[in-house]
Design a protein around this motif. Structure first.
Motif, PDB file in Angstrom:
ATOM      1  N   TYR A  19      -6.795  48.506  20.027  1.00 52.17           N
ATOM      2  CA  TYR A  19      -5.516  48.398  20.714  1.00 52.17           C
ATOM      3  C   TYR A  19      -4.551  49.369  20.063  1.00 52.17           C
ATOM      4  N   PRO A  21      -0.805  50.370  19.846  1.00 51.55           N
ATOM      5  CA  PRO A  21       0.532  49.911  20.229  1.00 51.55           C
ATOM      6  C   PRO A  21       1.421  51.023  20.773  1.00 51.55           C
ATOM      7  N   SER A  24       1.648  51.204  24.733  1.00 55.62           N
ATOM      8  CA  SER A  24       2.091  49.990  25.396  1.00 55.62           C
ATOM      9  C   SER A  24       3.471  50.212  26.013  1.00 55.62           C
ATOM     10  N   ALA A  26       5.375  48.022  27.451  1.00 57.79           N
ATOM     11  CA  ALA A  26       6.281  46.933  27.051  1.00 57.79           C
ATOM     12  C   ALA A  26       6.847  47.193  25.656  1.00 57.79           C
ATOM     13  N   LEU A  27       6.010  47.649  24.740  1.00 56.75           N
ATOM     14  CA  LEU A  27       6.479  47.923  23.384  1.00 56.75           C
ATOM     15  C   LEU A  27       7.438  49.108  23.370  1.00 56.75           C
ATOM     16  N   LYS A  29       9.408  50.045  25.808  1.00 59.84           N
ATOM     17  CA  LYS A  29      10.679  49.573  26.377  1.00 59.84           C
ATOM     18  C   LYS A  29      11.468  48.779  25.337  1.00 59.84           C
ATOM     19  N   LEU A  30      10.759  47.934  24.590  1.00 65.28           N
ATOM     20  CA  LEU A  30      11.415  47.155  23.547  1.00 65.28           C
ATOM     21  C   LEU A  30      12.016  48.074  22.488  1.00 65.28           C
ATOM     22  N   LEU A  31      11.254  49.071  22.054  1.00 66.21           N
ATOM     23  CA  LEU A  31      11.744  49.993  21.034  1.00 66.21           C
ATOM     24  C   LEU A  31      12.972  50.748  21.502  1.00 66.21           C
ATOM     25  N   ARG A  39      15.777  51.535  14.744  1.00 65.71           N
ATOM     26  CA  ARG A  39      14.596  52.354  15.039  1.00 65.71           C
ATOM     27  C   ARG A  39      14.752  53.758  14.454  1.00 65.71           C
ATOM     28  N   TYR A  47       9.835  48.476  13.445  1.00 72.64           N
ATOM     29  CA  TYR A  47       8.391  48.624  13.219  1.00 72.64           C
ATOM     30  C   TYR A  47       7.916  47.661  12.130  1.00 72.64           C
ATOM     31  N   ILE A  50       7.593  44.225  13.643  1.00 78.61           N
ATOM     32  CA  ILE A  50       6.429  44.142  14.526  1.00 78.61           C
ATOM     33  C   ILE A  50       5.147  44.065  13.704  1.00 78.61           C
ATOM     34  N   MET A  54       2.332  41.127  13.574  1.00 84.87           N
ATOM     35  CA  MET A  54       0.952  41.398  13.977  1.00 84.87           C
ATOM     36  C   MET A  54      -0.026  41.266  12.809  1.00 84.87           C
TER      37      MET A  54
END
Length: 96
Positions: A19, A21, A24, A26-27, A29-31, A39, A47, A50, A54
């Motif tokens: 996977y 990240p 992604s 969705a990730l 957009k979140l960032l 950020r 980061y 996250i 994880m």
């Protein structure tokens, strides 16, 4: 994702699931929806949060462990990196 990383990912995926990240939506957009200070390039608290969620073990692995990056992170924490960078750019312009 570059060709090199995509090729490596497809070769490894034969033996286990991978996977990434950074692919992604969705990730991403979140960032991008967070404030700039969370950020930052050198001191990215988002980061870290996250990765902590994880895999806490991943935080123990140094990211870009060079003397230059360590100095930049320290100056960023102290709040003087922007002044240092601006001063360096001014000196560079004066030389050319």
């Amino acid at each position: 994702m570059g060709n090199w990383e995509a090729k490596g990912k497809s070769e490894i995926s034969l033996t286990r699931e991978i996977y990434s990240p950074f692919c992604s939506r969705a990730l991403l957009k979140l960032l991008l929806s967070t404030e700039r200070k969370y950020r930052d390039r050198y001191l990215n608290t988002l980061y870290d949060a996250i990765l902590r969620h994880m895999s806490p073990i991943a935080l123990e692995i140094p990211i870009n462990p060079t003397m230059k990056m360590n100095a930049i992170r320290l100056m960023t924490r102290l709040g003087i990196y922007d002044v240092y960078k601006q001063f360096g750019m001014t000196i560079h312009r004066m030389r050319t």
